[in-house]
Design a protein around this motif. Structure first.
Motif, short mmCIF file in Angstrom:
data_model
loop_
_atom_site.label_atom_id
_atom_site.label_comp_id
_atom_site.label_asym_id
_atom_site.label_seq_id
_atom_site.Cartn_x
_atom_site.Cartn_y
_atom_site.Cartn_z
N UNK A 84 10.37 8.34 17.35
CA UNK A 84 9.46 7.31 16.86
C UNK A 84 9.19 7.51 15.38
N UNK A 85 9.18 6.42 14.65
CA UNK A 85 8.74 6.48 13.27
C UNK A 85 7.29 6.00 13.19
N UNK A 86 6.60 6.49 12.20
CA UNK A 86 5.19 6.16 12.06
C UNK A 86 4.80 6.11 10.59
N UNK A 87 3.74 5.36 10.32
CA UNK A 87 3.24 5.23 8.94
C UNK A 87 1.72 5.28 8.95
N UNK A 88 1.19 5.83 7.88
CA UNK A 88 -0.26 5.84 7.72
C UNK A 88 -0.59 5.64 6.25
N UNK A 89 -1.59 4.80 5.98
CA UNK A 89 -1.99 4.55 4.60
C UNK A 89 -2.70 5.77 4.03
N UNK A 90 -2.37 6.10 2.81
CA UNK A 90 -2.96 7.26 2.14
C UNK A 90 -3.39 6.86 0.73
N UNK A 91 -4.39 7.58 0.22
CA UNK A 91 -4.83 7.34 -1.15
C UNK A 91 -4.02 8.14 -2.15
N UNK A 92 -3.51 9.27 -1.72
CA UNK A 92 -2.80 10.19 -2.59
C UNK A 92 -1.31 10.11 -2.29
N UNK A 140 8.14 15.89 14.12
CA UNK A 140 9.47 16.28 13.66
C UNK A 140 9.50 16.49 12.15
N UNK A 141 9.08 15.46 11.41
CA UNK A 141 9.14 15.54 9.95
C UNK A 141 8.22 14.50 9.34
N UNK A 142 7.79 14.77 8.11
CA UNK A 142 6.96 13.82 7.40
C UNK A 142 7.32 13.84 5.92
N UNK A 143 7.07 12.73 5.25
CA UNK A 143 7.38 12.61 3.83
C UNK A 143 6.26 11.84 3.15
N UNK A 144 5.93 12.27 1.95
CA UNK A 144 4.89 11.61 1.18
C UNK A 144 5.38 10.28 0.61
N UNK A 145 4.42 9.50 0.12
CA UNK A 145 4.78 8.20 -0.46
C UNK A 145 5.78 8.35 -1.60
N UNK A 202 0.83 -1.19 0.00
CA UNK A 202 0.00 0.00 0.00
C UNK A 202 0.87 1.25 0.00
N UNK A 203 0.23 2.39 -0.25
CA UNK A 203 0.96 3.64 -0.21
C UNK A 203 0.85 4.23 1.20
N UNK A 204 1.97 4.65 1.73
CA UNK A 204 2.03 5.17 3.10
C UNK A 204 2.77 6.51 3.14
N UNK A 205 2.21 7.43 3.85
CA UNK A 205 2.97 8.60 4.27
C UNK A 205 3.70 8.19 5.54
N UNK A 206 4.88 8.74 5.72
CA UNK A 206 5.71 8.37 6.86
C UNK A 206 6.07 9.61 7.66
N UNK A 207 6.29 9.39 8.94
CA UNK A 207 6.66 10.53 9.77
C UNK A 207 7.58 10.14 10.90
N UNK A 208 8.27 11.14 11.40
CA UNK A 208 9.09 11.01 12.61
C UNK A 208 8.53 11.94 13.68
#
Length: 126
Positions: A94-102, A47-52, A29-35
């Motif tokens: 901490x790193x984190x991920x969330x599913x995104x459509x875009x 802290x920071x985030x990056x798109x898929x 799946x496509x995930x946006x990621x963040x710290x």
């Protein structure tokens, strides 16, 4: 998705560290990621985030110009390069991920993230 953060440690002020976060599981799946980070006695902060697709990034004002977030989707891994560290950067990261459509979406709110790594400790001595 399981996330595994690594790369923390003890450094002197002014030094650099690179954190890594490896993703396993449903990575198709496509995930946006963040710290995010949390210092003792403080709330968890963005802290920071990056798109898929890696084309969009956002940073907290406190780290802008010093930290760089990046990702390698082929390796299912994303990174946080931290330069010119200060004692104020000391925290559990901490790193984190969330599913995104875009694939160009970035996400700054911790409440919107579905998956979290276990955290890696960064200590900065003055």
């Amino acid at each position: 998705v399981q996330l595994q953060a690594s790369g923390g440690g003890l450094v002197q002020a002014g030094a650099s560290l690179r954190l890594s976060c490896a993703a396993n599981g449903r990575t198709s799946s496509t995930y946006a990621m963040g710290w995010f980070r949390q210092a003792p006695g403080k709330e968890r902060e963005f802290v920071a985030t990056i798109s898929w697709n890696g084309g969009s990034t956002l940073y907290a004002d406190s780290v802008k110009g010093r930290f760089t977030i990046s990702r390698d989707n082929a390796k299912n891994t994303f990174y946080l390069q931290m330069d010119r560290l200060t004692p104020e950067d000391a925290a559990v990261y901490y790193c984190a991920a969330t599913a995104v459509d875009n694939p160009i979406v970035v996400v700054t709110s911790p409440h919107l993230y579905d998956y979290w790594g276990q955290g890696t400790l960064v200590t900065v001595s003055s």
